[in-house]
Scaffold this motif. Structure first.
Motif, PDB file in Angstrom:
ATOM      1  N   ASP A 201      56.095  38.140  31.553  1.00 49.13           N
ATOM      2  CA  ASP A 201      55.291  38.968  32.453  1.00 49.13           C
ATOM      3  C   ASP A 201      53.985  38.302  32.879  1.00 49.13           C
ATOM      4  O   ASP A 201      53.192  38.902  33.606  1.00 49.13           O
ATOM      5  N   LEU A 202      53.743  37.049  32.465  1.00 50.10           N
ATOM      6  CA  LEU A 202      52.504  36.359  32.836  1.00 50.10           C
ATOM      7  C   LEU A 202      52.455  36.142  34.351  1.00 50.10           C
ATOM      8  O   LEU A 202      53.322  35.491  34.923  1.00 50.10           O
ATOM      9  N   ALA A 203      51.444  36.715  34.992  1.00 51.00           N
ATOM     10  CA  ALA A 203      51.232  36.590  36.442  1.00 51.00           C
ATOM     11  C   ALA A 203      52.456  37.003  37.239  1.00 51.00           C
ATOM     12  O   ALA A 203      52.667  36.520  38.353  1.00 51.00           O
ATOM     13  N   ALA A 204      53.260  37.906  36.699  1.00 52.90           N
ATOM     14  CA  ALA A 204      54.507  38.296  37.354  1.00 52.90           C
ATOM     15  C   ALA A 204      54.292  38.884  38.757  1.00 52.90           C
ATOM     16  O   ALA A 204      54.988  38.504  39.698  1.00 52.90           O
ATOM     17  N   PRO A 205      53.338  39.819  38.953  1.00 55.56           N
ATOM     18  CA  PRO A 205      53.134  40.333  40.316  1.00 55.56           C
ATOM     19  C   PRO A 205      52.699  39.249  41.303  1.00 55.56           C
ATOM     20  O   PRO A 205      53.007  39.336  42.491  1.00 55.56           O
ATOM     21  N   LEU A 206      51.984  38.239  40.819  1.00 54.34           N
ATOM     22  CA  LEU A 206      51.551  37.142  41.692  1.00 54.34           C
ATOM     23  C   LEU A 206      52.711  36.201  42.003  1.00 54.34           C
ATOM     24  O   LEU A 206      52.929  35.822  43.158  1.00 54.34           O
ATOM     25  N   ILE A 207      53.469  35.821  40.977  1.00 55.65           N
ATOM     26  CA  ILE A 207      54.551  34.854  41.160  1.00 55.65           C
ATOM     27  C   ILE A 207      55.732  35.481  41.891  1.00 55.65           C
ATOM     28  O   ILE A 207      56.338  34.862  42.774  1.00 55.65           O
ATOM     29  N   GLY A 208      56.100  36.726  41.546  1.00 51.56           N
ATOM     30  CA  GLY A 208      57.257  37.363  42.159  1.00 51.56           C
ATOM     31  C   GLY A 208      58.544  36.911  41.500  1.00 51.56           C
ATOM     32  O   GLY A 208      58.583  36.524  40.336  1.00 51.56           O
ATOM     33  N   THR A 265      46.334  27.029  41.731  1.00 53.70           N
ATOM     34  CA  THR A 265      44.998  26.952  41.131  1.00 53.70           C
ATOM     35  C   THR A 265      44.901  27.840  39.894  1.00 53.70           C
ATOM     36  O   THR A 265      43.899  27.774  39.166  1.00 53.70           O
ATOM     37  N   ILE A 266      45.926  28.643  39.652  1.00 47.83           N
ATOM     38  CA  ILE A 266      45.917  29.553  38.504  1.00 47.83           C
ATOM     39  C   ILE A 266      45.887  28.756  37.201  1.00 47.83           C
ATOM     40  O   ILE A 266      46.618  27.778  37.035  1.00 47.83           O
ATOM     41  N   ASP A 267      45.058  29.204  36.280  1.00 48.94           N
ATOM     42  CA  ASP A 267      45.020  28.642  34.926  1.00 48.94           C
ATOM     43  C   ASP A 267      45.699  29.655  33.995  1.00 48.94           C
ATOM     44  O   ASP A 267      45.239  30.786  33.856  1.00 48.94           O
ATOM     45  N   SER A 268      46.796  29.229  33.353  1.00 50.14           N
ATOM     46  CA  SER A 268      47.582  30.156  32.537  1.00 50.14           C
ATOM     47  C   SER A 268      46.752  30.800  31.437  1.00 50.14           C
ATOM     48  O   SER A 268      46.909  31.995  31.139  1.00 50.14           O
ATOM     49  N   ALA A 269      45.872  30.022  30.818  1.00 58.41           N
ATOM     50  CA  ALA A 269      45.069  30.566  29.723  1.00 58.41           C
ATOM     51  C   ALA A 269      44.120  31.654  30.227  1.00 58.41           C
ATOM     52  O   ALA A 269      43.995  32.729  29.620  1.00 58.41           O
ATOM     53  N   ILE A 270      43.440  31.394  31.348  1.00 56.92           N
ATOM     54  CA  ILE A 270      42.525  32.394  31.909  1.00 56.92           C
ATOM     55  C   ILE A 270      43.312  33.603  32.412  1.00 56.92           C
ATOM     56  O   ILE A 270      42.877  34.753  32.272  1.00 56.92           O
TER      57      ILE A 270
END
Length: 380
Positions: A201-208, A265-270
């Motif tokens: 679910d990490l950044a799921a709405p952003l990634i699609g 530009t997304i940082d997974s940790a942030i």
């Protein structure tokens, strides 16, 4: 004048009868019948020879002389255009951590028409068929009733289907075990692309996510479809009269050109920290939704874009709920006043006009200006 010619009268008398035909002896009769049979046999052989010669000439003509109509018919019956696509590119974060990538996993197909013929020819017993359905059910997690319902489907003409997809994304070893003892045209595996999201679910709405054809269906997967998708090409694949594929020796791996990977530009940790903060806010305040954006103030790069609620794009059940993949910072309407407040506070802090611990009198949530009173909507 010439004298008229004298007409002579034919003598009148008894007419002589023809002699009666001579009766043939049995030997002569047999010889005559045998001769006539030989003549008829020679005529029949001559006719057959002429017919075969005509067929041979026509066959030679068809094989040697090009015929566009016949060639087109042959191509339609024994050749089919197959669409191939290169591997989809990966999505990476700012530090090259993988957010989404594509792997090839086998999908299980069966041919009900071929299996029914095997049963009719006593090549497959009813007990063996039932056992095979049970094995497929255990391996795929599908119920036997669901599999038999798919198996019994028919086309518009009422005939059994020749290709039914039972399960995708199978474990290769498990899939191969289901093929044991069955012909290749009755049950087989086909490699199909499967999109994997290791962060769940990490950044799921952003990634699609992508659809069954590995095309972008939501989020950045859809926005970056042109960059991520591999080249598509079509090849002519030959089939025999039973519909089985004839290998043409084409190196598909060399022909396919994969899509380009995209680094965000997304940082997974942030991103993870921002989402954990939203999860805490969802528990504490129970809002309908929450969102957060983290930006690099030096470059303007978006380091995190989080939304809650969210879902797992690896889960087909979650993907059916569009609200779990709504990228709220990019899609929701936000009041301009709320947007400007952080910038006003940041500017005041930077200029030293206020301090982080300074207390402001909000006048109990109301303020009169220009003859009107502005009230805080959240006043208790």
């Amino acid at each position: 004048m010439k004298p008229a010619p004298i007409k002579r009268k034919r003598p009148v008398g008894p007419r002589l009868a023809a002699p009666p035909p001579r009766r043939l002896s049995p030997e002569e009769a047999d010889a005559r019948i045998l001769g006539e049979a030989r003549i008829r046999g020679r005529l029949a052989l001559l006719g057959l020879g002429l017919f075969l010669a005509a067929v041979a000439l026509r066959s030679a003509w068809l094989m040697v002389v090009p015929d566009e109509r016949l060639e087109e018919r042959g191509r339609e019956q024994f050749q089919a255009a197959v669409e191939m696509r290169g591997k989809r590119g990966a999505l990476l974060d700012h530090n090259n951590r993988v957010l989404a990538y594509t792997v090839s996993l086998p999908a299980l197909y069966i041919n009900p028409a071929r299996i029914e013929k095997m049963k009719a020819d006593h090549e497959l017993t009813e007990e063996a068929f039932t056992e095979r359905i049970r094995q497929i059910s255990q391996a795929t997690g599908r119920t036997e009733a669901w599999i038999l319902n798919r198996y019994g489907a028919r086309n518009a003409n009422g005939n059994r289907l020749q290709e039914v997809r039972i399960q995708s994304s199978m474990d290769p070893a498990t899939g191969k075990a289901l093929l044991a003892g069955m012909p290749r045209d009755a049950i087989w595996l086909e490699e199909e692309p499967v999109r994997v999201y290791p962060g769940k679910d990490l950044a799921a709405p952003l990634i699609g996510f992508t659809d069954a054809s590995d095309d972008g269906a939501a989020g950045l997967e859809k926005v970056l479809q042109h960059e991520l998708a591999g080249d598509t090409y079509r090849i002519l694949q030959a089939h025999d009269r039973k519909g089985r594929t004839i290998e043409a020796g084409v190196d598909e791996a060399r022909l396919r050109r994969g899509g380009r990977s995209v680094r965000l530009t997304i940082d997974s940790a942030i991103q993870r920290v921002a989402e954990e903060a939203l999860d805490e806010a969802m528990v504490a305040s129970a809002p309908e939704a929450a969102m957060a954006v983290v930006m690099d103030i030096e470059t303007g790069a978006i380091l995190a874009m989080a939304s809650r609620p969210g879902g797992n794009p690896n889960d087909n059940v979650d993907r059916a709920d569009q609200m779990l993949f709504k990228n709220r910072p990019a899609m929701d309407q936000i009041e301009p006043g709320s947007v400007m407040k952080p910038f006003v506070v940041a500017a005041a802090l930077e200029e030293g006009l206020v301090t982080p611990n300074q207390i402001f009198d909000c006048e109990l949530g109301s303020w009169s200006v220009g003859g009107r009173t502005i009230r805080d909507d959240q006043i208790g």
